[in-house]
Design an enzyme around this catalytic site. Structure first.
Site, PDB file in Angstrom:
ATOM      1  N   ALA A  51     -14.575  -8.225 -60.231  1.00  0.00           N
ATOM      2  CA  ALA A  51     -13.957  -7.273 -59.299  1.00  0.00           C
ATOM      3  C   ALA A  51     -12.484  -7.186 -59.694  1.00  0.00           C
ATOM      4  O   ALA A  51     -11.642  -7.928 -59.189  1.00  0.00           O
ATOM      5  CB  ALA A  51     -14.116  -7.772 -57.867  1.00  0.00           C
ATOM      6  N   GLY A  81      -5.245  -9.538 -54.018  1.00  0.00           N
ATOM      7  CA  GLY A  81      -6.542  -9.999 -54.538  1.00  0.00           C
ATOM      8  C   GLY A  81      -7.685  -9.323 -53.810  1.00  0.00           C
ATOM      9  O   GLY A  81      -7.478  -8.329 -53.113  1.00  0.00           O
ATOM     10  N   ASN A  82      -8.881  -9.836 -53.981  1.00  0.00           N
ATOM     11  CA  ASN A  82     -10.029  -9.298 -53.238  1.00  0.00           C
ATOM     12  C   ASN A  82     -10.996 -10.444 -52.921  1.00  0.00           C
ATOM     13  O   ASN A  82     -10.740 -11.593 -53.283  1.00  0.00           O
ATOM     14  CB  ASN A  82     -10.701  -8.171 -54.032  1.00  0.00           C
ATOM     15  N   HIS A  83     -12.089 -10.113 -52.252  1.00  0.00           N
ATOM     16  CA  HIS A  83     -12.961 -11.168 -51.706  1.00  0.00           C
ATOM     17  C   HIS A  83     -13.997 -11.699 -52.700  1.00  0.00           C
ATOM     18  O   HIS A  83     -14.853 -12.490 -52.331  1.00  0.00           O
ATOM     19  CB  HIS A  83     -13.689 -10.656 -50.471  1.00  0.00           C
ATOM     20  N   SER A  84     -13.957 -11.259 -53.952  1.00  0.00           N
ATOM     21  CA  SER A  84     -14.979 -11.712 -54.901  1.00  0.00           C
ATOM     22  C   SER A  84     -14.899 -13.231 -55.097  1.00  0.00           C
ATOM     23  O   SER A  84     -13.810 -13.788 -55.237  1.00  0.00           O
ATOM     24  CB  SER A  84     -14.783 -11.009 -56.250  1.00  0.00           C
TER      25      SER A  84
END
Ligand code: CTP
Length: 403
Positions: free
Chosen positions: A280, A212-215
């Site tokens: 994102a 995943g990512n930090h969005s």
């Protein structure tokens, strides 16, 4: 307009009387459909006096055996408002448990449906209730979020049915957007339908893990609120985020992976006038998702093979028609000048009309924070830099300048 008002068994049923008065005073016809439990809280005599119509509750009228047609009500109505909606009725609506007149009417409804939950804070917060509400949202129903405050149980928290004034306003904002009390600039975007992607995507590695990512989705959700406040219908496709939508004109579709977001975006975009791609999206996903949790002992080292995800912005850029506008985002880690260069390249590659560039090098911009600092680049090469501001303020400016 013809409004079916559904009343279920909650102490907040007394507020339904005030809501009826508001609809009637504004010139609308109201037909009450009440559950058996609802009648314990407010009497049919009161309701029929306020609406000048007999109240519908049972499938058959006891006196003469005549049949109440839920199908006819579904066709007569311009809107159905269920206020108060208990946890139990919400669950039945989400799963099609048609064991009373109100639920059969709901299932036959052709018009927009508004649901105003009323329950204790723990019932409201329970994952079952939240999942059921999300289910209703996914059907396109409008949820009038409950308020926070003193509850009938003497506890304090979120679950109190929204006040009749506010329910009335939210219903009218959808049914009569030209007269929308919440619209800035006289509903400049009335008649426009805006698709917005927001948040991260999660790409499963195994049943327990993902890439995943930090969005957090804050910017995309702020854009959705800003577009809806100006009169647009919004199709918000949200990755996994912990945010809720407020404006009733926002229709939310929840997805998890890039492929799901791609499918939803391709399905919804043809009916939209504009698209804002703020998500994102993970560029890659594991080539295979393991069926069972990958065990540590089996491998000293681990290599994941990743394959490319569809580029949603580029795919929409390809199918975009002349009348449709597409706005992309570019979050870069480079300093401003280089970030703009990357942004312009993405604008061309993805056939966008605008790209909103921000750089993680700028203090106050990026993931998780409440502020942002962006430059809007248009397809004709114009650049507009906005000052560091709250994300909701930045969202209003982006909507104003790009749509
Ligand atoms: N985007 C998308 N689908 C993807 C990747 C990106 O729709 N699979 C969209 C984003 O929502 C954003 C724009 O494309 O509006 C640019 O995203 P970004 O991640 O900055 O660009 P990429 O093309 O992925 O390039 P890179 O990761 O190499 O910077």
């Amino acid at each position: 307009m013809n409004i079916v008002l559904g009343i279920t068994g909650s102490i907040a049923a007394y507020k339904a009387c005030t809501l009826i008065r508001q609809f009637v005073k504004a010139g609308h016809e109201v037909q009450v459909v009440i559950t058996p439990a609802g009648k314990e809280f407010v009497t049919p005599i009161t309701l029929s006096a306020l609406t000048s119509k007999p109240v519908v509750s049972e499938f058959f009228a006891q006196r003469d055996g005549s049949w109440h047609s839920h199908v006819a009500l579904g066709q007569w109505a311009d809107a159905m408002v269920i206020a108060p909606a208990t946890a139990s009725s919400i669950a039945k609506m989400a799963h099609g448990v048609a064991d009373n007149m109100l639920i059969t009417t709901y299932l036959s409804m052709k018009a927009p449906v508004f649901v105003a939950p009323a329950m204790d804070l723990d019932m409201y917060a329970h994952p079952t209730t939240q999942a059921n509400l999300n289910q209703l949202r996914s059907y396109g129903n409008y949820i009038v979020e409950p308020g926070t405050g003193f509850l009938a149980s003497h506890l304090e928290g979120k679950g109190r049915m929204e006040e009749p004034d506010e329910i009335f306003r939210q219903v009218m904002d959808v049914l009569q957007p030209e007269g929308c009390s919440n619209c800035s600039q006289e509903g400049r975007l009335v008649g426009r339908r805006v698709l917005i992607t927001a948040g991260p995507t999660h790409e499963s590695i195994d049943p327990a893990r993902y890439i995943g990512n930090h969005s957090t989705g804050k910017m995309g959700f702020a854009l959705a609120e800003a577009a809806a406040a100006e009169g647009a219908e919004v199709e918000l496709i949200a990755g996994p985020v912990a945010l809720s939508v407020k404006h009733p004109r926002i229709r939310r579709t929840d997805v998890v992976s890039a492929e799901q977001m791609h499918e939803a975006a391709m399905r919804l975009f043809p009916s939209c006038t504009d698209g804002i791609l703020c998500a994102a999206v993970a560029d890659y996903r594991p080539a295979q998702c393991a069926d069972v949790k990958i065990k540590r002992e089996t491998q000293a080292e681990m290599t994941l093979t990743l394959v490319q995800n569809p580029d949603i912005a580029a795919a929409l850029g390809q199918v975009k028609t002349d009348g449709q506008r597409l706005v992309g985002f570019a979050l870069e880690t480079a300093a401003s000048a280089e970030a703009l260069h990357y942004g312009e390249d993405k604008l061309r590659r993805k056939n966008l009309d605008y790209i909103v560039v921000n750089s993680l090098c700028d203090a106050g911009a990026g993931f998780g924070v409440d502020t942002n600092k962006v430059t809007i680049v248009s397809a004709n090469g114009q650049q507009q830099s906005l000052p560091l501001a709250d994300k909701s303020e930045v969202a209003r400016e982006i909507i104003r300048r790009c749509l």
